[in-house]
Scaffold this motif. Sequence first.
Motif, PDB file in Angstrom:
ATOM      1  N   LYS A   1       3.555   2.004   2.273  1.00 52.99           N
ATOM      2  CA  LYS A   1       2.872   1.801   0.993  1.00 52.99           C
ATOM      3  C   LYS A   1       3.343   2.770  -0.078  1.00 52.99           C
ATOM      4  O   LYS A   1       3.370   2.442  -1.256  1.00 52.99           O
ATOM      5  CB  LYS A   1       1.363   2.010   1.180  1.00 52.99           C
ATOM      6  N   ARG A   2       3.654   3.995   0.336  1.00 48.27           N
ATOM      7  CA  ARG A   2       3.996   5.012  -0.653  1.00 48.27           C
ATOM      8  C   ARG A   2       5.489   5.307  -0.633  1.00 48.27           C
ATOM      9  O   ARG A   2       5.928   6.379  -1.040  1.00 48.27           O
ATOM     10  CB  ARG A   2       3.197   6.297  -0.362  1.00 48.27           C
ATOM     11  N   PHE A   3       6.252   4.360  -0.152  1.00 51.23           N
ATOM     12  CA  PHE A   3       7.663   4.637   0.084  1.00 51.23           C
ATOM     13  C   PHE A   3       8.396   5.127  -1.173  1.00 51.23           C
ATOM     14  O   PHE A   3       9.156   6.099  -1.132  1.00 51.23           O
ATOM     15  CB  PHE A   3       8.366   3.393   0.645  1.00 51.23           C
ATOM     16  N   ASP A   4       8.128   4.475  -2.298  1.00 48.49           N
ATOM     17  CA  ASP A   4       8.862   4.838  -3.521  1.00 48.49           C
ATOM     18  C   ASP A   4       8.549   6.257  -3.973  1.00 48.49           C
ATOM     19  O   ASP A   4       9.429   6.999  -4.411  1.00 48.49           O
ATOM     20  CB  ASP A   4       8.532   3.841  -4.636  1.00 48.49           C
ATOM     21  N   ARG A   5       7.282   6.600  -3.861  1.00 51.13           N
ATOM     22  CA  ARG A   5       6.909   7.952  -4.260  1.00 51.13           C
ATOM     23  C   ARG A   5       7.521   9.006  -3.341  1.00 51.13           C
ATOM     24  O   ARG A   5       7.994  10.047  -3.795  1.00 51.13           O
ATOM     25  CB  ARG A   5       5.391   8.100  -4.242  1.00 51.13           C
ATOM     26  N   ILE A   6       7.514   8.725  -2.064  1.00 53.31           N
ATOM     27  CA  ILE A   6       8.106   9.685  -1.123  1.00 53.31           C
ATOM     28  C   ILE A   6       9.602   9.844  -1.405  1.00 53.31           C
ATOM     29  O   ILE A   6      10.132  10.952  -1.430  1.00 53.31           O
ATOM     30  CB  ILE A   6       7.865   9.231   0.335  1.00 53.31           C
TER      31      ILE A   6
END
Lengths: 488, 488
Positions: B185-190
Amino acid sequence: MFAEAEADPILSKDEFKALEARLRVALLNAQYERLRQADKTLLIVVAGIDGAGKGATINLLNEWMDPRHIRTLAYGPREGDELERPPLWRYWRDLPPKGSTGIVFGSWYTPLVIEAARKKPNADAIEAHSAAIMRFETMLAAEGVQIIKLWFHLSAKAQKTRAQRLLANPDTAWQVSPVDMKVNKRFDRIRAGAQVVLNHTDCGHAPWVVIPSADENMRAARTAEAVLGALRRRGVPRLPPAFVAHSSTTRIVDRLGKLDYDAKVDKEDYETELGLLQGRLARAARSDKFRNRSLILVFEGQDAAGKGGAIRRVTHALDIRQVDITPISAPTTEELARPYLWRFWRCIPSHGRIGIFDRSWYGRVLVERVEKLIPPARWRRAYAEINDFEEQLAASGALVLKFWLAVTPDEQLKRFHEREKSPFKNFKITPDDWRNRDKWKEYAAAANEMMTRTDVAHAPWHLVSANDKRYARLQVLRHIVDAMEIQL
Amino acid sequence: MFAEAEADPILSKDEFKALEARLRVALLNAQYERLRQADKTLLIVVAGIDGAGKGATINLLNEWMDPRHIRTLAYGPREGDELERPPLWRYWRDLPPKGSTGIVFGSWYTPLVIEAARKKPNADAIEAHSAAIMRFETMLAAEGVQIIKLWFHLSAKAQKTRAQRLLANPDTAWQVSPVDMKVNKRFDRIRAGAQVVLNHTDCGHAPWVVIPSADENMRAARTAEAVLGALRRRGVPRLPPAFVAHSSTTRIVDRLGKLDYDAKVDKEDYETELGLLQGRLARAARSDKFRNRSLILVFEGQDAAGKGGAIRRVTHALDIRQVDITPISAPTTEELARPYLWRFWRCIPSHGRIGIFDRSWYGRVLVERVEKLIPPARWRRAYAEINDFEEQLAASGALVLKFWLAVTPDEQLKRFHEREKSPFKNFKITPDDWRNRDKWKEYAAAANEMMTRTDVAHAPWHLVSANDKRYARLQVLRHIVDAMEIQL
């Protein structure tokens, strides 16, 4: 035993002044002499009636002596990591090096005194606990750790008076704890318990000294005198015969001689079996039950017997984050300044973890014996010391498994030559290896005696035929998996 | 930066087999070569997307190499004792010796990556944190600890697929943690956060390597290649200029030359004042506020300047159970196998405790400089390293106070002669003391430069005239009491 202390004797200010000047010089002198010799550690165990002024006296001792070479070790109830190791672990961990002095508050006597002071003390528990303490202290004494135990004592009346006086002054009130206030009610029981404890654990090499504590001058002087006496004592203590004497008539079994060195596994069976065993090991090490246990694996064997390869097949199945591998070689200076088991006590895994020793404490009865690095009395004693050590490990939740990987002289020679030829193994072969080979028989005799004397149910030896590496690796894994599946 | 990894490249089974055989031999070879040299530690920092197979790869590395000389260091959130020390303490504590390899999970990058991956990351915090990490790594690199940092990366899609595949099989399901499931879900932010972190902290002496992780063969091969490259790298890394360069034009103040050595206290005033100061110290050390702080006292000065006596007057007021005194002499072999600050990191007191150093890390810029034990570049760099160390101590709640007890050459000579005559002090005087005396000027210059460069608000130097012992002892106590009363 406590008659003198409970008479609450006093020392006048003038008498004390004269004594103090003499004692201080003598204490410093004796302390520096020991530092220079650096052959013994002195442990001062501090115990006694709560509120007898133990803390104040030890402060004074630190002031009179050179505090840079005194470590004060204070312990409360066991907590955190300590609960996952044997009760004595904390004391081993903090053991000061030779030449220095440790003062121990909250020592290994605390649980024993509590038990002995109960309304209905359990005599068997006291007996067993005292025996364990005697083994511990005897071993320390034999390995250069001198122990003196101080029991601070005073009459019930004086105890009460002292607490009230300290409480009255805001500068000293901090010295009085709630426990001190409760002592008075249970004074007789505590005294009776103390008597039992002192009787059970007083001995020449770790004596108890009762310090009359009602008067602070008397308390200080007698403490200083006791410590001075200990500091000045030279030479090796006269020890009782080995605490768990092993019978010299036990027949040493020639396990190495009787082993079937032709055992073999073919490659295909090996691959299949290896995968199955590693799968079972992986599951056992990740099981919920293992979270409250630990695993200790000891690997010994002739040079080039394949210890490294066997260890790798074990770790393959494990989450490497839960594994500590300790390769044992010659001890460092820090290690040489303590009893030989110290370096191993430091590496005991906590629960849920696996400690692998590539060579181990058995060096004491192998290389140190064969190479004559220590006199025979020391390695003869070591069997019992090691059994005691491993019993404590097992009692704290560790599964202890020991492997001797055995090859024949011919197979070893073949491997040595292979190593010499291999571009990335030739450094593994040293002149030492060739020298050890010349003493094949002596090492075999030592290994046989070791396996006879230390093969115990809670820490069994597995003698593994290792002329065929595949067979040896499977055997090692099988023993580990079996033990874990049965015991977890 | 992540383009290649997110293309999820694969390596066929055949290509891998060929590579594997070669890599395994090369890795073992390189590892043994480093063991033989024993001049550098290799730290492998493991980071990356959760669920990219970090754990499995490191297991493989342990299997390919000799795991007996690899320590896997896994860290979770800081807890217990760790919270009372600087955040880097745990990494210092566990630093493996030269010759060996450490694999770090949960490294010093974890908090930084978390910050950088937040919805609104704090740019200043990231900047500051990155700079602190760079100082740490530069220092380690300069002191023989080589660092390589692996970022395991794959596409969002591959991450999801991998987790699902592992979960489907009971033998591998344990490898998937709840965190892994949330990554997607948070792949882009990571990814964005990782980009910032890698950009800020990539450098020649501690490089980042991105490992494409979707395919396990590719992941294993690239990891092994990265580690092999690091193991083979010889020689001293090219370091950036000292991380907090001190100006070479700073005027070194001759503080020793300007000191008033005639300062004195008469005996009666001394006794009164000593009692008062010790009372204040006793109260401060037992105050509630001190339970969340610690006190670190450093004592330096010429030989026979009276450090021991001053320390005793301090400890007299303290509950000795809360004090650790560390006398510093020549390093042991364990200490020599690590960066010079390691032995001091090990002795940092926890909260509520007092650590007293009789000589200290300043030996780096005193004896090691004057006796030419290290090249000038190393002690020149040490001022900044020490300032950084003490800043971390202060930030973790420690009060750090440093004392230089100063005597004149005449006074020292007088004391040397007294010591030679005294029956219990003559061992305190050695040929070294006379040799050091011959280098009086060099030591004074080193001390002056040291005090100029490391006298900082959070860890001040107090230069104390010590020709009169009474005066010096009162001054030391006064500085400690003042600091504690103001800051607690």
